[in-house]
Design a protein around this motif. Structure first.
Motif, mmCIF file in Angstrom:
data_model
loop_
_atom_site.group_PDB
_atom_site.id
_atom_site.type_symbol
_atom_site.label_atom_id
_atom_site.label_comp_id
_atom_site.label_asym_id
_atom_site.label_seq_id
_atom_site.Cartn_x
_atom_site.Cartn_y
_atom_site.Cartn_z
ATOM 1 N N GLN A 237 5.266 8.589 -0.450
ATOM 2 C CA GLN A 237 5.796 9.282 -1.358
ATOM 3 C C GLN A 237 5.681 10.805 -1.415
ATOM 4 O O GLN A 237 4.507 11.327 -1.096
ATOM 5 N N ALA A 238 6.638 11.538 -1.653
ATOM 6 C CA ALA A 238 6.577 12.959 -2.075
ATOM 7 C C ALA A 238 5.756 13.400 -3.184
ATOM 8 O O ALA A 238 6.398 12.975 -4.366
ATOM 9 N N HIS A 239 4.721 13.669 -3.040
ATOM 10 C CA HIS A 239 3.688 13.898 -4.446
ATOM 11 C C HIS A 239 4.169 14.945 -5.415
ATOM 12 O O HIS A 239 4.024 14.841 -6.611
ATOM 13 N N SER B 125 7.291 11.893 -6.525
ATOM 14 C CA SER B 125 6.467 11.827 -7.733
ATOM 15 C C SER B 125 6.630 13.070 -8.490
ATOM 16 O O SER B 125 6.774 13.986 -7.985
ATOM 17 N N GLU B 126 7.047 12.842 -9.851
ATOM 18 C CA GLU B 126 7.053 13.745 -10.662
ATOM 19 C C GLU B 126 8.288 14.761 -10.207
ATOM 20 O O GLU B 126 8.015 15.942 -10.516
ATOM 21 N N TRP B 127 9.363 14.166 -9.759
ATOM 22 C CA TRP B 127 10.786 15.022 -9.617
ATOM 23 C C TRP B 127 11.557 14.857 -10.827
ATOM 24 O O TRP B 127 11.618 14.189 -11.320
ATOM 25 N N THR B 128 12.481 15.850 -10.776
ATOM 26 C CA THR B 128 13.205 16.186 -12.061
ATOM 27 C C THR B 128 14.620 15.354 -11.725
ATOM 28 O O THR B 128 14.815 14.803 -10.339
ATOM 29 N N ALA B 129 15.284 14.756 -12.709
ATOM 30 C CA ALA B 129 16.399 14.081 -12.351
ATOM 31 C C ALA B 129 17.395 14.484 -11.406
ATOM 32 O O ALA B 129 17.749 14.086 -10.529
ATOM 33 N N GLU B 130 17.498 15.941 -11.472
ATOM 34 C CA GLU B 130 18.404 16.695 -10.461
ATOM 35 C C GLU B 130 17.864 16.380 -8.933
ATOM 36 O O GLU B 130 18.624 16.226 -8.183
ATOM 37 N N GLN B 131 16.799 16.662 -8.986
ATOM 38 C CA GLN B 131 15.966 16.675 -7.606
ATOM 39 C C GLN B 131 15.951 15.435 -7.083
ATOM 40 O O GLN B 131 16.195 14.810 -5.781
ATOM 41 N N ILE B 132 15.790 14.224 -7.852
ATOM 42 C CA ILE B 132 16.011 12.810 -7.430
ATOM 43 C C ILE B 132 17.390 12.648 -6.936
ATOM 44 O O ILE B 132 17.487 11.877 -5.926
ATOM 45 N N ILE C 299 0.838 -1.244 -0.102
ATOM 46 C CA ILE C 299 0.083 0.189 -0.167
ATOM 47 C C ILE C 299 0.961 1.167 -0.049
ATOM 48 O O ILE C 299 1.616 1.420 0.946
ATOM 49 N N SER C 300 0.594 2.072 -1.014
ATOM 50 C CA SER C 300 1.407 3.436 -0.955
ATOM 51 C C SER C 300 0.513 4.514 -1.094
ATOM 52 O O SER C 300 -0.560 4.503 -1.743
ATOM 53 N N THR C 301 0.948 5.692 -0.484
ATOM 54 C CA THR C 301 0.035 6.791 -0.516
ATOM 55 C C THR C 301 1.260 8.061 -0.650
ATOM 56 O O THR C 301 2.510 7.720 -0.520
ATOM 57 N N LYS C 302 0.816 9.325 -0.788
ATOM 58 C CA LYS C 302 1.423 10.493 -0.997
ATOM 59 C C LYS C 302 1.259 11.601 -0.257
ATOM 60 O O LYS C 302 -0.047 11.653 0.236
ATOM 61 N N VAL C 303 2.162 12.575 -0.016
ATOM 62 C CA VAL C 303 1.632 13.740 0.570
ATOM 63 C C VAL C 303 2.712 14.906 -0.115
ATOM 64 O O VAL C 303 3.537 14.850 -0.735
#
Length: 334
Positions: A119-121, A151-158, A77-81
């Protein structure tokens, strides 16, 4: 149902996951939502994705009730914030305050003492990344989440987040981006970075908001009851995919899918799962029949010649610009 490792972690996820964005607590009544969850379970889906913001927290509640009585250890089970869940100035973003309060709310609504993936949304430009990752680390070390993702982070942010996660001894294992035959923006930068770091993709909208089912026809109004007619957010999300130029080319996929013994939707999901960095593709649905149909893409191995033809057809209308991922980072908290 085939299963895959989530990134380089030891946790296995069903390669087709069930998500309830725009459906549970909003687009469909709870009895039908529960029937969809039962269809997913019957088809072998073990991985369920939601977020606190979906239907203003109602989606988590509906999913929690639908999964009640299932063996918890058999589920992922996964959720986001990130997005607002209240009217207060701190009811949003990735501050320590919001993360700590949000995990408790999500666990209560889901009816569990932990989530498998938190997950960070979106990326929060207004909170120091160190503060965010330290809060995630405390949540994991307290046993309230097993793994973290974004979720939807850029490559640099990741890359920045992953470096901090390693220092804090937190398993950062997933990214949740949009990905489909019509939206390929992660392929140039995000996927190579994630492959290097051992991060897997759990992709959303593999059917391009339903356009890759073939049910939307050029020059005609969207079918009644479809996402394109949904006033609770669905009509906005489908956006430019409804252009006649796109819809005409999607119809050209039908003989290719038929040659593979698949519907267009099954072909589209199987195409996404060809990418070795994809751990799971999230599907949703408003009826159990939709779930049962789309899970048949699990385990399919597409003929490379058919794939090449499909990509050639869609190439003029497929989005590939990696800068579109950067556009997903809000310049301020919502």
């Amino acid at each position: 149902m085939d299963h895959r490792h989530l990134g380089s972690s030891g946790m296995l996820v069903s390669e087709i996951a069930y998500g309830n964005w725009l459906t549970h607590g909003s687009q469909v009544e709870e009895d039908r939502a529960t029937a969809c969850v039962r269809a997913a379970l019957d088809a072998g889906i073990t991985t369920f994705d939601t977020a606190d913001v979906y239907a203003a927290t109602r989606a988590e509640q509906v999913l929690g009730r639908a999964l009640r009585g299932e063996r918890r250890e058999g589920l992922v089970i996964s959720t986001k914030v990130f997005f607002p869940t209240g009217d207060g100035v701190n009811d949003r973003g990735l501050s320590r305050k919001h993360l700590m309060e949000s995990i408790h709310g999500s666990l209560r609504r889901l009816g569990t003492d932990h989530v498998d993936l938190y997950q960070a949304h979106r990326f929060d430009l207004r909170t120091p990344l160190e503060e965010t990752m330290e809060a995630f680390a405390d949540i994991v070390h307290a046993g309230k989440a097993h793994y973290i993702g974004v979720s939807e982070w850029t490559a640099e942010q990741i890359r920045r987040g992953h470096a901090l996660a390693r220092e804090l001894r937190v398993p950062f294992v997933s990214n949740q981006p949009q990905y489909s035959m019509l939206w390929r923006v992660i392929e140039a930068d995000v996927v190579p970075t994630c492959e290097e770091l051992g991060i897997g993709q759990i992709v959303w909208s593999p059917l391009a908001q339903g356009v890759l089912t073939g049910k939307y026809l050029p020059g005609t109004r969207p079918p009644a009851g479809s996402r394109a007619t949904d006033r609770n957010g669905g009509a906005r999300s489908i956006g430019d995919f409804l252009r006649d130029e796109v819809l005409t080319r999607v119809r050209e996929l039908e003989p290719l899918a038929a040659a593979a013994g698949l519907t267009i939707a099954q072909f589209a999901v199987a195409w996404v799962l060809r990418n070795p960095n994809v751990s799971a593709a999230i599907i949703g649905g408003t009826t159990p029949e939709q779930i049962r149909e789309n899970v048949r893409a699990s385990g399919v191995r597409l003929d490379p010649a058919l794939v090449a033809q499909a990509e050639k057809i869609l190439s003029p209308v497929a989005e590939t610009d990696p800068a579109l991922t950067s556009a997903e980072t809000p310049d301020r908290r919502p």
